[in-house]
Design a protein around this motif. Structure first.
Motif, short mmCIF file in Angstrom:
data_model
loop_
_atom_site.label_atom_id
_atom_site.label_comp_id
_atom_site.label_asym_id
_atom_site.label_seq_id
_atom_site.Cartn_x
_atom_site.Cartn_y
_atom_site.Cartn_z
N ILE A 105 33.20 -47.85 41.94
CA ILE A 105 33.89 -47.48 43.18
C ILE A 105 35.01 -46.54 42.81
N ALA A 164 35.45 -52.31 49.20
CA ALA A 164 34.04 -51.94 49.06
C ALA A 164 33.28 -52.89 48.14
N PRO A 207 29.63 -54.46 41.83
CA PRO A 207 30.70 -53.46 41.99
C PRO A 207 31.57 -53.40 40.75
N LEU A 215 30.21 -44.85 44.02
CA LEU A 215 30.53 -44.78 45.44
C LEU A 215 31.87 -44.06 45.53
#
Length: 127
Positions: free
Chosen positions: A9, A34, A45, A88
């Motif tokens: 992220i 996120a 993540p 991301l």
């Protein structure tokens, strides 16, 4: 989808904070928002600061403004991107996040700009 992706992220952390600890914490919280949707969608993540900040402290750095930070923060993201499958990129001005995207693209990794673009994305369900 057969294999969970490790997704970095990337977004503003230090940018626009003047190194104010409260603003840094707020930016980290935005990045962390996120994490659950990525996990909920079957992936893992990752946020570079989750790794870099303890390393920075181990190197004797007390704050993100310490000179040793330059030897830790960006290099940590670069090393993480050898293990990540995708990035991301969250909105907002960020030299580091832009660098993460450039590295990812140079290594042939996927770059997503919206959570909904992540393979297997599962929207939140209301209780």
């Amino acid at each position: 989808m057969t294999k969970p992706l490790l997704i970095l992220i990337a977004g503003p952390y230090r940018s626009g904070t003047g190194d104010d600890p409260e603003l840094l914490a707020r930016n980290l919280a935005r990045l962390e928002e996120a994490a659950w949707p990525i996990f909920r969608s079957g992936h893992v993540p990752m946020i570079g600061e989750w790794v870099a900040l303890p390393v920075l402290r181990g190197a004797g750095g007390k704050t993100i403004a310490d000179p040793v930070a330059k030897d830790v923060m960006y290099p940590t993201a670069d090393r993480l991107l050898h293990h990540c499958d995708a990035v991301l990129r969250l909105p907002g001005e960020s030299t580091g996040a832009d660098q993460d995207v450039a590295i990812a693209l140079s290594r042939g990794l996927a770059v997503y700009h919206h959570l909904e673009d992540i393979p297997g994305y599962l929207p939140a369900t209301s209780a």
